[in-house]
Design an enzyme around this catalytic site. Structure first.
Site, PDB file in Angstrom:
ATOM      1  N   ASP A  34       0.855  -1.188   0.000  1.00  0.00           N
ATOM      2  CA  ASP A  34       0.000   0.000   0.000  1.00  0.00           C
ATOM      3  C   ASP A  34       0.894   1.241   0.000  1.00  0.00           C
ATOM      4  OD1 ASP A  34      -3.238   0.483   1.061  1.00  0.00           O
ATOM      5  OD2 ASP A  34      -1.853   2.186   0.951  1.00  0.00           O
ATOM      6  N   ALA A  84      -6.350   1.495  -5.449  1.00  0.00           N
ATOM      7  CA  ALA A  84      -6.941   2.360  -6.470  1.00  0.00           C
ATOM      8  C   ALA A  84      -7.151   3.744  -5.885  1.00  0.00           C
ATOM      9  CB  ALA A  84      -8.297   1.796  -6.921  1.00  0.00           C
ATOM     10  N   THR A 140     -15.960  -2.479  -9.748  1.00  0.00           N
ATOM     11  CA  THR A 140     -17.120  -1.744  -9.241  1.00  0.00           C
ATOM     12  C   THR A 140     -18.302  -1.817 -10.210  1.00  0.00           C
ATOM     13  OG1 THR A 140     -17.896   0.509  -8.811  1.00  0.00           O
ATOM     14  CG2 THR A 140     -15.999   0.328 -10.219  1.00  0.00           C
ATOM     15  N   ASP A 141     -19.500  -1.639  -9.661  1.00  0.00           N
ATOM     16  CA  ASP A 141     -20.698  -1.582 -10.517  1.00  0.00           C
ATOM     17  C   ASP A 141     -20.699  -0.330 -11.396  1.00  0.00           C
ATOM     18  OD1 ASP A 141     -21.201   0.297  -8.517  1.00  0.00           O
ATOM     19  OD2 ASP A 141     -23.123  -0.567  -7.884  1.00  0.00           O
ATOM     20  N   GLU A 142     -19.852   0.649 -11.052  1.00  0.00           N
ATOM     21  CA  GLU A 142     -19.881   1.909 -11.815  1.00  0.00           C
ATOM     22  C   GLU A 142     -19.429   1.720 -13.263  1.00  0.00           C
ATOM     23  OE1 GLU A 142     -18.594   5.453  -9.941  1.00  0.00           O
ATOM     24  OE2 GLU A 142     -19.229   4.805  -7.954  1.00  0.00           O
ATOM     25  N   TYR A 165     -13.309   8.286 -12.850  1.00  0.00           N
ATOM     26  CA  TYR A 165     -13.061   7.124 -11.982  1.00  0.00           C
ATOM     27  C   TYR A 165     -13.536   5.837 -12.652  1.00  0.00           C
ATOM     28  CZ  TYR A 165     -14.175   3.633  -8.413  1.00  0.00           C
ATOM     29  OH  TYR A 165     -14.296   2.460  -7.716  1.00  0.00           O
ATOM     30  N   SER A 168     -11.558   4.733 -15.613  1.00  0.00           N
ATOM     31  CA  SER A 168     -10.265   4.113 -15.295  1.00  0.00           C
ATOM     32  C   SER A 168     -10.470   2.688 -14.770  1.00  0.00           C
ATOM     33  CB  SER A 168      -9.489   4.963 -14.281  1.00  0.00           C
ATOM     34  OG  SER A 168     -10.098   4.932 -13.006  1.00  0.00           O
ATOM     35  N   LYS A 169     -11.512   2.450 -13.976  1.00  0.00           N
ATOM     36  CA  LYS A 169     -11.759   1.098 -13.469  1.00  0.00           C
ATOM     37  C   LYS A 169     -12.158   0.170 -14.636  1.00  0.00           C
ATOM     38  CE  LYS A 169     -11.828  -0.250  -9.743  1.00  0.00           C
ATOM     39  NZ  LYS A 169     -10.722  -0.832  -8.911  1.00  0.00           N
TER      40      LYS A 169
HETATM   41  P1  NAD Z   1      -9.833   3.363  -0.464  1.00  0.00           P
HETATM   42  O1  NAD Z   1      -9.642   4.635  -1.204  1.00  0.00           O
HETATM   43  O2  NAD Z   1     -10.386   3.379   0.911  1.00  0.00           O
HETATM   44  O3  NAD Z   1      -8.440   2.578  -0.378  1.00  0.00           O
HETATM   45  C1  NAD Z   1      -7.546   2.509  -1.456  1.00  0.00           C
HETATM   46  C2  NAD Z   1      -6.200   2.037  -0.912  1.00  0.00           C
HETATM   47  O4  NAD Z   1      -5.289   1.942  -2.006  1.00  0.00           O
HETATM   48  C3  NAD Z   1      -5.578   3.015   0.097  1.00  0.00           C
HETATM   49  O5  NAD Z   1      -5.067   2.308   1.196  1.00  0.00           O
HETATM   50  C4  NAD Z   1      -4.457   3.676  -0.693  1.00  0.00           C
HETATM   51  O6  NAD Z   1      -3.356   4.071   0.116  1.00  0.00           O
HETATM   52  C5  NAD Z   1      -4.065   2.556  -1.659  1.00  0.00           C
HETATM   53  N1  NAD Z   1      -3.427   3.064  -2.874  1.00  0.00           N
HETATM   54  C6  NAD Z   1      -3.850   4.081  -3.663  1.00  0.00           C
HETATM   55  N2  NAD Z   1      -2.989   4.259  -4.681  1.00  0.00           N
HETATM   56  C7  NAD Z   1      -2.013   3.308  -4.531  1.00  0.00           C
HETATM   57  C8  NAD Z   1      -0.858   2.979  -5.281  1.00  0.00           C
HETATM   58  N3  NAD Z   1      -0.517   3.655  -6.381  1.00  0.00           N
HETATM   59  N4  NAD Z   1      -0.087   1.951  -4.863  1.00  0.00           N
HETATM   60  C9  NAD Z   1      -0.424   1.259  -3.733  1.00  0.00           C
HETATM   61  N5  NAD Z   1      -1.495   1.546  -2.978  1.00  0.00           N
HETATM   62  C10 NAD Z   1      -2.291   2.558  -3.382  1.00  0.00           C
HETATM   63  O7  NAD Z   1     -10.712   2.463  -1.428  1.00  0.00           O
HETATM   64  P2  NAD Z   1     -11.789   1.354  -1.063  1.00  0.00           P
HETATM   65  O8  NAD Z   1     -13.099   1.986  -0.902  1.00  0.00           O
HETATM   66  O9  NAD Z   1     -11.243   0.482  -0.014  1.00  0.00           O
HETATM   67  O10 NAD Z   1     -11.816   0.551  -2.448  1.00  0.00           O
HETATM   68  C11 NAD Z   1     -10.951  -0.559  -2.692  1.00  0.00           C
HETATM   69  C12 NAD Z   1     -11.209  -1.089  -4.078  1.00  0.00           C
HETATM   70  O11 NAD Z   1     -12.564  -1.500  -4.193  1.00  0.00           O
HETATM   71  C13 NAD Z   1     -10.985  -0.075  -5.198  1.00  0.00           C
HETATM   72  O12 NAD Z   1     -10.357  -0.739  -6.262  1.00  0.00           O
HETATM   73  C14 NAD Z   1     -12.380   0.395  -5.570  1.00  0.00           C
HETATM   74  O13 NAD Z   1     -12.429   0.781  -6.914  1.00  0.00           O
HETATM   75  C15 NAD Z   1     -13.174  -0.869  -5.317  1.00  0.00           C
HETATM   76  N6  NAD Z   1     -14.591  -0.658  -4.949  1.00  0.00           N
HETATM   77  C16 NAD Z   1     -14.932   0.181  -3.936  1.00  0.00           C
HETATM   78  C17 NAD Z   1     -16.266   0.292  -3.566  1.00  0.00           C
HETATM   79  C18 NAD Z   1     -16.697   1.198  -2.423  1.00  0.00           C
HETATM   80  O14 NAD Z   1     -17.886   1.348  -2.183  1.00  0.00           O
HETATM   81  N7  NAD Z   1     -15.787   1.788  -1.672  1.00  0.00           N
HETATM   82  C19 NAD Z   1     -17.237  -0.434  -4.240  1.00  0.00           C
HETATM   83  C20 NAD Z   1     -16.848  -1.278  -5.280  1.00  0.00           C
HETATM   84  C21 NAD Z   1     -15.524  -1.398  -5.617  1.00  0.00           C
HETATM   85  O1  TDX Z   2     -21.240  14.848   0.262  1.00  0.00           O
HETATM   86  C1  TDX Z   2     -21.790  14.018  -0.487  1.00  0.00           C
HETATM   87  N1  TDX Z   2     -23.104  14.203  -0.822  1.00  0.00           N
HETATM   88  C2  TDX Z   2     -23.780  13.369  -1.669  1.00  0.00           C
HETATM   89  O2  TDX Z   2     -24.969  13.585  -1.941  1.00  0.00           O
HETATM   90  C3  TDX Z   2     -21.108  12.877  -1.026  1.00  0.00           C
HETATM   91  C4  TDX Z   2     -19.668  12.619  -0.691  1.00  0.00           C
HETATM   92  C5  TDX Z   2     -21.816  12.038  -1.865  1.00  0.00           C
HETATM   93  N2  TDX Z   2     -23.101  12.281  -2.197  1.00  0.00           N
HETATM   94  C6  TDX Z   2     -23.810  11.342  -3.103  1.00  0.00           C
HETATM   95  C7  TDX Z   2     -23.092  10.990  -4.381  1.00  0.00           C
HETATM   96  C8  TDX Z   2     -23.527   9.573  -4.645  1.00  0.00           C
HETATM   97  O3  TDX Z   2     -24.761   9.547  -5.338  1.00  0.00           O
HETATM   98  O4  TDX Z   2     -23.922  10.106  -2.380  1.00  0.00           O
HETATM   99  C9  TDX Z   2     -23.738   8.978  -3.260  1.00  0.00           C
HETATM  100  C10 TDX Z   2     -22.569   8.158  -2.770  1.00  0.00           C
HETATM  101  O5  TDX Z   2     -21.399   8.926  -2.999  1.00  0.00           O
HETATM  102  P1  TDX Z   2     -19.946   8.363  -2.639  1.00  0.00           P
HETATM  103  O6  TDX Z   2     -19.946   7.947  -1.215  1.00  0.00           O
HETATM  104  O7  TDX Z   2     -18.945   9.364  -3.106  1.00  0.00           O
HETATM  105  O8  TDX Z   2     -19.881   7.012  -3.497  1.00  0.00           O
HETATM  106  P2  TDX Z   2     -20.068   6.738  -5.069  1.00  0.00           P
HETATM  107  O9  TDX Z   2     -19.767   7.920  -5.890  1.00  0.00           O
HETATM  108  O10 TDX Z   2     -21.419   6.105  -5.254  1.00  0.00           O
HETATM  109  O11 TDX Z   2     -18.911   5.635  -5.299  1.00  0.00           O
HETATM  110  C11 TDX Z   2     -18.681   4.579  -4.345  1.00  0.00           C
HETATM  111  O12 TDX Z   2     -19.265   3.372  -4.752  1.00  0.00           O
HETATM  112  C12 TDX Z   2     -18.693   2.723  -5.861  1.00  0.00           C
HETATM  113  C13 TDX Z   2     -17.186   4.397  -4.118  1.00  0.00           C
HETATM  114  O13 TDX Z   2     -16.614   5.625  -3.720  1.00  0.00           O
HETATM  115  C14 TDX Z   2     -16.517   3.851  -5.346  1.00  0.00           C
HETATM  116  O14 TDX Z   2     -15.147   3.585  -5.107  1.00  0.00           O
HETATM  117  C15 TDX Z   2     -17.203   2.569  -5.729  1.00  0.00           C
HETATM  118  O15 TDX Z   2     -16.665   2.067  -6.924  1.00  0.00           O
END
Ligand code: NAD
Ligand code: TDX
Length: 377
Positions: A34, A84, A140-142, A165, A168-169
């Site tokens: 990380d 990521a 991700t579903d995105e 975002y 790129s995914k």
């Molecule tokens: P996060 O942002 O909390 O964590 C990302 C981690 O990756 C961090 O610890 C960061 O330090 C590390 N990182 C970033 N760039 C790096 C690099 N160049 N080299 C090494 N480490 C690096 O993200 P998350 O929410 O835990 O998401 C994890 C994965 O799941 C991502 O690939 C994201 O696209 C995917 N994902 C997230 C969600 C969600 O709701 N959060 C949903 C679906 C998929």
């Molecule tokens: O301040 C806010 N107000 C608001 O209305 C923020 C931060 C978000 N939002 C809305 C935007 C979205 O519709 O809430 C929803 C959720 O937003 P985020 O928490 O930023 O998540 P989202 O954009 O849906 O993406 C997340 O889910 C898919 C993760 O961040 C991604 O990494 C994952 O792939």
């Protein structure tokens, strides 16, 4: 013994996966790679890396030399790529960083795996692979874009990313598939909906709303608040990944989601009411409020209500609705979500109320600058 490379293991979901591996398997070695960006925090996995089965390496997934060294040193069986840039809003501010980490970083890991896992060639010129190795991409579903009021994303829904975002995914996913087609690399991919739970960085909706309530700040809802996300408790996501790494069919994509669609405004209202309920039930929780209004000798929670909600400018290109059809992973691997939202949101909020030191640590420094910039528009 299986050795895992878990990239991004100091982030929200990666850390939960590291904890799951260490809990579930005794004969295991976990190497966390990380870069500790703003989103990564060693505090999240401090007890895990004290375990002799787990090692932490601070480094960038784009670093070719480092990736090579790690494969030589640890002889990985599995790579699980969480690392990521994960925040849509930040991708609108700085798209290039998302290309570098999410696409080039993934491709660098794929190449390192290819270099160390290929054993020879078959009669058609395709590489042959070490027994039992696998590269798992956490997606991700995105990548499927945005839905209208009806329907669900299945694994065959056309890819239609709409933010930097998700673009790129999607590109990273296509590279993973391309390595499978071209080199017969053993890969799997999961595409999950929005996660929530402990250790979620407070720039994402749910932890941001919790943090703002505790600080007595307004609650920013983008646009009209009707956008729909499909929420899944983080441990359920990690269980799905574990099942796919172990038993998912090579070359396959699995959608992961809990059929828990909610409008953002509902999420905000539920967060407000759950905090109030928990603080009514356990008045000691009121101590964590930064805004302390004393009424009749008690810390008041009357001001924690929907008047805190502020509708702010919409996210550019804001996807309207995500909803996952998880039939494939359920039928093939028997995965089902175990934590219902009503239970998960209480567990999550309780965790934040009891772990304010973690929030304060991750939200120091750069976070404040980011918050001021984003929400002063
Ligand atoms: P996060 O942002 O909390 O964590 C990302 C981690 O990756 C961090 O610890 C960061 O330090 C590390 N990182 C970033 N760039 C790096 C690099 N160049 N080299 C090494 N480490 C690096 O993200 P998350 O929410 O835990 O998401 C994890 C994965 O799941 C991502 O690939 C994201 O696209 C995917 N994902 C997230 C969600 C969600 O709701 N959060 C949903 C679906 C998929
Ligand atoms: O301040 C806010 N107000 C608001 O209305 C923020 C931060 C978000 N939002 C809305 C935007 C979205 O519709 O809430 C929803 C959720 O937003 P985020 O928490 O930023 O998540 P989202 O954009 O849906 O993406 C997340 O889910 C898919 C993760 O961040 C991604 O990494 C994952 O792939």
């Amino acid at each position: 013994m299986k050795t895992y490379l878990v990239t991004g293991g100091a982030g929200f979901i990666g850390a939960s996966f590291v904890k799951l591996l260490l809990k579930q398997y005794t004969d295991i070695r976990v190497v966390v790679l990380d870069a500790l960006t703003y989103a990564g925090n060693l505090g999240t996995i401090v007890s895990d890396i004290e375990d002799p089965r787990c090692e932490f390496v601070k480094g960038d997934i784009c670093d070719k030399v480092l990736a090579d060294e790690l494969f030589v040193k640890y002889n990985f069986n599995y790579v699980v790529n969480f690392a990521a840039e994960s925040h849509v809003d930040r991708s609108i501010e700085n798209p290039q960083l998302f290309l570098i980490t999410n696409i080039l970083g993934t491709q660098n890991l794929l190449d390192a795996a290819r270099k160390h896992w290929v054993t020879g060639k078959d009669e058609n010129g395709y590489p042959t692979w070490k027994e039992g190795v696998k590269f798992h991409q956490v997606s991700t579903d995105e990548v499927y874009g945005s839905l209208g009021a009806e329907g669900y994303f299945t694994e065959t829904t056309p890819l239609d990313p709409r933010s930097p975002y998700s673009a790129s995914k999607t590109s990273a996913d296509l590279f993973v598939q391309a390595y499978n087609e071209t080199f017969k690399m053993p890969v799997t991919t999961t595409r999950c909906s929005n996660n929530y739970g402990p250790y979620h960085f407070p720039e994402k909706l749910i932890p941001l709303i919790i943090k703002n309530i505790l600080e007595g700040k307004s609650l920013p809802v983008y646009g009209d608040g009707t956008n729909v996300r499909d929420w899944l408790y983080v441990e359920d996501h990690c269980k799905a990944i574990d099942m796919v790494v172990n038993n998912g069919r090579v070359g396959q994509v699995y959608n992961v989601g809990g059929h828990n669609e909610k409008q953002n405004i509902e999420i905000v209202m539920l967060t407000i009411s759950t905090i109030r309920d928990l603080m009514t039930e356990t008045p000691a929780y009121r101590e964590v409020l930064k805004k302390k209004e004393i009424i009749n000798g008690e810390i008041s929670i009357e001001w924690i209500n929907e008047n805190l909600i502020t509708y702010v400018a919409d996210r550019l290109g804001h996807d309207q609705r995500y909803a996952i059809d998880p039939t494939k992973i359920k039928n093939e691997l028997g995965w089902v979500p175990e934590t219902m939202f009503a239970e998960g949101i209480v567990k999550t909020i309780r965790w934040y109320l009891e772990n304010q030191a973690w929030v304060e640590e991750v939200a120091s420094g750069d976070y404040q600058k980011y918050y001021d910039k984003m929400y002063s528009k």
